[in-house]
Design an enzyme around this catalytic site. Structure first.
Site, PDB file in Angstrom:
ATOM      1  CG  ASP A 142      -2.114   0.830   1.026  1.00  0.00           C
ATOM      2  OD1 ASP A 142      -2.264   1.550   0.155  1.00  0.00           O
ATOM      3  OD2 ASP A 142      -2.977   1.212   2.219  1.00  0.00           O
ATOM      4  CG  LEU A 143       4.487   0.614  -1.038  1.00  0.00           C
ATOM      5  CD1 LEU A 143       5.516   0.064  -2.081  1.00  0.00           C
ATOM      6  CD2 LEU A 143       4.998   1.077   0.130  1.00  0.00           C
TER       7      LEU A 143
END
Length: 251
Positions: A142-143
């Site tokens: 989840d960047l």
């Protein structure tokens, strides 16, 4: 805006990547990057409450595993998903890698992130630190920045290495942007990389959660997933079944 909906600025910091803010509105606190780009929402009475469908969908990805003991989070944010996984899963060892040093500090100070002895946070670039991370039963990607997905979301070698870091029977859960046709960003790359052997869960925020098994022999057991979700529902305070029904094979 009524008095109850007044927005309060609790913290604002600037680093080499831009601005980070923590805002409070009534019973919620928000982590924002850049120009009012909301990254995380925390219900202050229960920081493990998952307000967004995309975080609930990522928890569904975690529930694909019968009994995960270890998890790796690439991108921490406010830590709501991390807190939920620590609370509701039988995890013993959790590592989180976060690019910006102020994010975990703010999460602990303002957003209710517990100093859980099972949680180890490293500051740095996930693309560089992945190889030194322990293998895990669950890996979450989840960047996001204030302008969209980080480069890792479309980096073949990185996404390939994420799958390789999984323990046998493990699951990789990726929060991916959706394109206008509802497919995940980089669909052609993903199909080739994972040999079309993964599942997609579209959510209303305009994202598609990808649920990727450790190997091609591993299947998603929908009946077992539904059973785990139903058992957990009273503790969660919401049902995951409507989202589970939306799971589809790779498109």
């Amino acid at each position: 805006m009524t008095e109850e909906r007044v927005e309060r600025l609790l913290a604002e910091v600037h680093d080499e990547f831009g601005m980070i803010r923590v805002l409070e509105v009534a019973d919620y606190r928000f982590l924002e990057f850049g120009d009012a780009i909301e990254q995380s929402c925390v219900f202050t009475a229960d920081p493990s409450w998952l307000e967004y469908d995309y975080t609930r969908a990522m928890l569904i990805g975690a529930l694909c595993h019968e009994a995960p003991e270890s998890a790796l989070f690439l991108g921490l944010g406010a830590g709501t998903l991390t807190q939920a996984c620590l609370k509701f899963l039988p995890l013993e060892d959790v590592e989180a890698i976060e690019l910006r040093p102020d994010v975990p500090r703010l999460a602990i100070e303002y957003l209710g992130l517990d100093d859980d002895p099972r949680l180890y946070i490293r500051v740095g670039d996930a693309l560089e630190l992945l190889d030194s991370a322990e293998s895990a039963d669950l890996i979450f990607v989840d960047l996001y920045t204030d302008v969209g997905p980080g480069v890792g979301h479309l980096a073949w070698g990185f996404l390939e290495n994420c799958q390789k870091r999984l323990n046998p029977g493990g699951w990789l859960v990726i929060n991916q942007w959706a394109t206008d046709d509802g497919k995940p960003l980089g669909a052609a790359l993903l199909r080739g990389l994972y040999h079309r052997h993964y599942w997609e869960l579209p959510v209303k925020e305009g994202n598609v959660i990808l649920i990727v098994p450790a190997d091609l022999d591993q299947e998603l057991d929908r009946a077992a997933l539904i059973e785990r979700a139903e058992i957990l529902a009273p503790r969660l305070g919401y049902s995951l079944l409507p989202l589970i029904k939306a799971i589809r094979p790779a498109t």
